[in-house]
Design an enzyme around this catalytic site. Structure first.
Site, PDB file in Angstrom:
ATOM      1  N   GLY A 106       0.825  -1.204   0.000  1.00  0.00           N
ATOM      2  CA  GLY A 106       0.000   0.000   0.000  1.00  0.00           C
ATOM      3  C   GLY A 106       0.858   1.252   0.000  1.00  0.00           C
ATOM      4  O   GLY A 106       2.056   1.181  -0.276  1.00  0.00           O
ATOM      5  N   LYS A 107       0.230   2.366   0.272  1.00  0.00           N
ATOM      6  CA  LYS A 107       0.948   3.641   0.307  1.00  0.00           C
ATOM      7  C   LYS A 107       1.989   3.638   1.404  1.00  0.00           C
ATOM      8  O   LYS A 107       3.063   4.178   1.252  1.00  0.00           O
ATOM      9  CB  LYS A 107      -0.015   4.808   0.593  1.00  0.00           C
ATOM     10  CG  LYS A 107      -1.168   4.913  -0.356  1.00  0.00           C
ATOM     11  CD  LYS A 107      -2.118   6.057   0.047  1.00  0.00           C
ATOM     12  CE  LYS A 107      -2.764   5.881   1.415  1.00  0.00           C
ATOM     13  NZ  LYS A 107      -3.654   4.711   1.547  1.00  0.00           N
ATOM     14  N   GLU A 108       1.655   3.001   2.527  1.00  0.00           N
ATOM     15  CA  GLU A 108       2.532   3.140   3.672  1.00  0.00           C
ATOM     16  C   GLU A 108       2.907   1.815   4.326  1.00  0.00           C
ATOM     17  O   GLU A 108       3.242   1.791   5.504  1.00  0.00           O
ATOM     18  CB  GLU A 108       1.880   4.062   4.703  1.00  0.00           C
ATOM     19  CG  GLU A 108       1.558   5.421   4.109  1.00  0.00           C
ATOM     20  CD  GLU A 108       1.368   6.496   5.163  1.00  0.00           C
ATOM     21  OE1 GLU A 108       0.909   6.172   6.258  1.00  0.00           O
ATOM     22  OE2 GLU A 108       1.690   7.647   4.872  1.00  0.00           O
ATOM     23  N   LYS A 123       3.539  -7.066   8.688  1.00  0.00           N
ATOM     24  CA  LYS A 123       3.313  -5.754   8.071  1.00  0.00           C
ATOM     25  C   LYS A 123       4.476  -4.841   8.416  1.00  0.00           C
ATOM     26  O   LYS A 123       4.733  -4.554   9.581  1.00  0.00           O
ATOM     27  CB  LYS A 123       1.991  -5.158   8.563  1.00  0.00           C
ATOM     28  CG  LYS A 123       1.684  -3.799   7.943  1.00  0.00           C
ATOM     29  CD  LYS A 123       0.260  -3.365   8.221  1.00  0.00           C
ATOM     30  CE  LYS A 123      -0.014  -1.972   7.663  1.00  0.00           C
ATOM     31  NZ  LYS A 123      -1.392  -1.529   7.943  1.00  0.00           N
ATOM     32  N   ASP A 226      -9.675   5.029   8.728  1.00  0.00           N
ATOM     33  CA  ASP A 226      -9.357   4.782   7.310  1.00  0.00           C
ATOM     34  C   ASP A 226     -10.214   3.609   6.842  1.00  0.00           C
ATOM     35  O   ASP A 226      -9.788   2.773   6.051  1.00  0.00           O
ATOM     36  CB  ASP A 226      -7.873   4.452   7.145  1.00  0.00           C
ATOM     37  CG  ASP A 226      -7.438   4.443   5.674  1.00  0.00           C
ATOM     38  OD1 ASP A 226      -8.108   5.082   4.836  1.00  0.00           O
ATOM     39  OD2 ASP A 226      -6.432   3.780   5.347  1.00  0.00           O
ATOM     40  N   PHE A 230     -11.568  -1.521   1.297  1.00  0.00           N
ATOM     41  CA  PHE A 230     -10.204  -2.041   1.127  1.00  0.00           C
ATOM     42  C   PHE A 230      -9.599  -2.501   2.455  1.00  0.00           C
ATOM     43  O   PHE A 230      -8.587  -3.189   2.469  1.00  0.00           O
ATOM     44  CB  PHE A 230      -9.298  -0.973   0.503  1.00  0.00           C
ATOM     45  CG  PHE A 230      -9.821  -0.473  -0.815  1.00  0.00           C
ATOM     46  CD1 PHE A 230      -9.698  -1.250  -1.956  1.00  0.00           C
ATOM     47  CD2 PHE A 230     -10.483   0.757  -0.904  1.00  0.00           C
ATOM     48  CE1 PHE A 230     -10.204  -0.806  -3.179  1.00  0.00           C
ATOM     49  CE2 PHE A 230     -10.995   1.196  -2.113  1.00  0.00           C
ATOM     50  CZ  PHE A 230     -10.854   0.418  -3.250  1.00  0.00           C
ATOM     51  N   ASN A 231     -10.182  -2.094   3.564  1.00  0.00           N
ATOM     52  CA  ASN A 231      -9.635  -2.449   4.873  1.00  0.00           C
ATOM     53  C   ASN A 231     -10.559  -3.355   5.687  1.00  0.00           C
ATOM     54  O   ASN A 231     -10.485  -3.402   6.909  1.00  0.00           O
ATOM     55  CB  ASN A 231      -9.264  -1.179   5.651  1.00  0.00           C
ATOM     56  CG  ASN A 231      -8.005  -0.537   5.079  1.00  0.00           C
ATOM     57  OD1 ASN A 231      -7.156  -1.239   4.516  1.00  0.00           O
ATOM     58  ND2 ASN A 231      -7.896   0.776   5.189  1.00  0.00           N
ATOM     59  N   ASP A 243      -5.781  -2.846   9.193  1.00  0.00           N
ATOM     60  CA  ASP A 243      -5.141  -1.566   8.845  1.00  0.00           C
ATOM     61  C   ASP A 243      -5.501  -0.433   9.811  1.00  0.00           C
ATOM     62  O   ASP A 243      -6.162   0.534   9.434  1.00  0.00           O
ATOM     63  CB  ASP A 243      -5.529  -1.200   7.391  1.00  0.00           C
ATOM     64  CG  ASP A 243      -4.549  -0.236   6.742  1.00  0.00           C
ATOM     65  OD1 ASP A 243      -3.567   0.148   7.399  1.00  0.00           O
ATOM     66  OD2 ASP A 243      -4.786   0.142   5.572  1.00  0.00           O
TER      67      ASP A 243
HETATM   68  N1  ATP Z   1      -3.517  -9.962   8.825  1.00  0.00           N
HETATM   69  C1  ATP Z   1      -3.594 -10.063   7.499  1.00  0.00           C
HETATM   70  N2  ATP Z   1      -3.890 -11.245   6.923  1.00  0.00           N
HETATM   71  C2  ATP Z   1      -3.985 -11.372   5.581  1.00  0.00           C
HETATM   72  N3  ATP Z   1      -3.772 -10.357   4.721  1.00  0.00           N
HETATM   73  C3  ATP Z   1      -3.467  -9.153   5.229  1.00  0.00           C
HETATM   74  C4  ATP Z   1      -3.372  -8.922   6.634  1.00  0.00           C
HETATM   75  N4  ATP Z   1      -3.061  -7.643   6.833  1.00  0.00           N
HETATM   76  C5  ATP Z   1      -2.967  -7.081   5.630  1.00  0.00           C
HETATM   77  N5  ATP Z   1      -3.214  -7.970   4.649  1.00  0.00           N
HETATM   78  C6  ATP Z   1      -3.199  -7.733   3.181  1.00  0.00           C
HETATM   79  O1  ATP Z   1      -2.292  -6.692   2.893  1.00  0.00           O
HETATM   80  C7  ATP Z   1      -2.957  -5.582   2.312  1.00  0.00           C
HETATM   81  C8  ATP Z   1      -2.383  -4.281   2.867  1.00  0.00           C
HETATM   82  O2  ATP Z   1      -2.541  -4.253   4.291  1.00  0.00           O
HETATM   83  P1  ATP Z   1      -3.056  -2.956   5.042  1.00  0.00           P
HETATM   84  O3  ATP Z   1      -4.389  -2.569   4.516  1.00  0.00           O
HETATM   85  O4  ATP Z   1      -2.950  -3.235   6.497  1.00  0.00           O
HETATM   86  O5  ATP Z   1      -1.975  -1.870   4.739  1.00  0.00           O
HETATM   87  P2  ATP Z   1      -1.934  -0.790   3.524  1.00  0.00           P
HETATM   88  O6  ATP Z   1      -3.286  -0.618   2.949  1.00  0.00           O
HETATM   89  O7  ATP Z   1      -0.822  -1.189   2.671  1.00  0.00           O
HETATM   90  O8  ATP Z   1      -1.523   0.453   4.226  1.00  0.00           O
HETATM   91  P3  ATP Z   1      -1.928   1.896   3.708  1.00  0.00           P
HETATM   92  O9  ATP Z   1      -3.340   2.059   4.221  1.00  0.00           O
HETATM   93  O10 ATP Z   1      -0.941   2.752   4.333  1.00  0.00           O
HETATM   94  O11 ATP Z   1      -1.880   1.863   2.207  1.00  0.00           O
HETATM   95  C9  ATP Z   1      -4.418  -5.775   2.645  1.00  0.00           C
HETATM   96  O12 ATP Z   1      -5.238  -5.222   1.649  1.00  0.00           O
HETATM   97  C10 ATP Z   1      -4.556  -7.284   2.668  1.00  0.00           C
HETATM   98  O13 ATP Z   1      -4.730  -7.798   1.370  1.00  0.00           O
HETATM   99 MG    MG Z   2      -5.174  -0.862   3.668  1.00  0.00          MG
END
Ligand code: ATP
Ligand code: MG
Length: 289
Positions: A106-108, A123, A226, A230-231, A243
């Site tokens: 993702g972004k972060e 993560k 957030d 997507f979350n 997230d």
């Molecule tokens: N505990 C988990 N088990 C399975 N898949 C996960 C888990 N946590 C995250 N993911 C996968 O990773 C992806 C990204 O995780 P997350 O949404 O936590 O961070 P992010 O979206 O990258 O962060 P940001 O919001 O900064 O962009 C999720 O869309 C999901 O597909």
């Molecule tokens: Mg996310």
């Protein structure tokens, strides 16, 4: 330009104890220097200059470290290097036995699959230069002077998320938090997929489960901040909210507006995709009420 090398289990496996020693020294010295001179690395690692240079060469070939001659000759840690240190530490503690593939970017953050006692998600928080400005505006806990604000911001982001998961875990469906090291958190691996990609047989029930989770989190003093399709993950009948680094408490000055936006994102998604509609004001009342 060379392609940036992604971090992988192979890269981590190829590292030797002296490589790690130099990486650790670099991490320590970034508190004092923006660009760490070789002399200081020699001092901290107690290795010869030749050995240090050799190790730095290996680390640079793997894209874990950066070198520059301006403003003076020195080395700096980059995200790949910091990720390596966290994964190495988690492996040393026995929390992590194998690193699998990248499952989210993702972004972060980067999210990897892995194996601990059971399947886990790792993560790695990357609060980088790009997002740093807004982070500084939003979060007042960043110190004014630090050479590596991104390291600090990424750690804090991981701590915030781990804190939310810990508070919520027994009562709200979230991934179970397992461990934290630096900017990395290890949690339960959730199966299935994110709501935006999940075909739903019974959207009404799923929506109710999400709203129940938001209500329970609020009762425990946590607003996601957030929340969107997507979350939320859908794993069979189970709904899991993921997230959480940017969560706020109900006493935050914008708590009401933020909660409303979270709920609006979810309601809008269900209305658009499944024609299931709920009145936003009533739903907000049912959460805070
Ligand atoms: N505990 C988990 N088990 C399975 N898949 C996960 C888990 N946590 C995250 N993911 C996968 O990773 C992806 C990204 O995780 P997350 O949404 O936590 O961070 P992010 O979206 O990258 O962060 P940001 O919001 O900064 O962009 C999720 O869309 C999901 O597909
Ligand atoms: Mg996310």
């Amino acid at each position: 330009m060379m392609q940036k090398m992604p971090l992988s289990a192979d890269v981590i496996r190829s590292l030797q104890p002296y490589d790690i020693r130099v990486l650790l020294a670099l991490e320590r010295l970034t508190r004092r220097f923006e660009w760490v001179p070789v002399d200081d690395l020699k001092g901290v690692t107690r290795l010869s200059e030749k050995e240090v240079e050799y190790r730095l060469g290996r680390l640079m070939a793997r894209d874990l470290v950066r070198f520059d001659t301006v403003p003076y000759r020195g080395y700096a840690l980059i995200f790949n290097g910091l990720d390596t240190l966290a994964l190495h530490a988690l492996t040393g503690r026995g929390t992590l036995r194998a690193l699998g593939s990248l499952i989210g970017e993702g972004k972060e953050a980067l999210v990897f699959e892995g194996l601990g006692l059971a399947p886990v998600a790792i993560k790695l928080h990357h609060v980088g230069q790009r997002s740093f400005q807004s982070v500084r505006l939003n979060r007042d806990y960043l110190p004014e002077r630090t050479h590596c604000p991104w390291i600090h911001a990424s750690r804090l982001s991981a701590e915030q998320e781990f804190d939310a998961l810990t508070r919520l875990q027994s009562n709200v469906p979230v991934p179970e938090p397992i461990a934290i090291d630096r900017h990395a958190i290890v949690m339960d691996l959730i199966g299935g997929t994110t709501l935006n990609r999940a075909p739903l047989d019974d959207p009404e029930t799923v929506l109710e489960s999400i709203l129940d989770a938001v209500r329970e989190a609020y009762r425990l003093g946590v607003i996601h901040n957030d929340l969107s399709e997507f979350n939320v993950m859908i794993d069979g009948d189970r709904v899991v909210l993921i997230d959480w680094p940017q969560w706020i408490g109900p006493d935050h000055p914008n708590a009401r507006a933020i909660l409303e936006r979270d709920l609006d994102n979810i309601l809008t998604y269900f209305a658009r995709k499944y024609r299931v509609s709920r009145d936003l004001t009533r739903v907000v009342e049912s959460v805070v009420g």
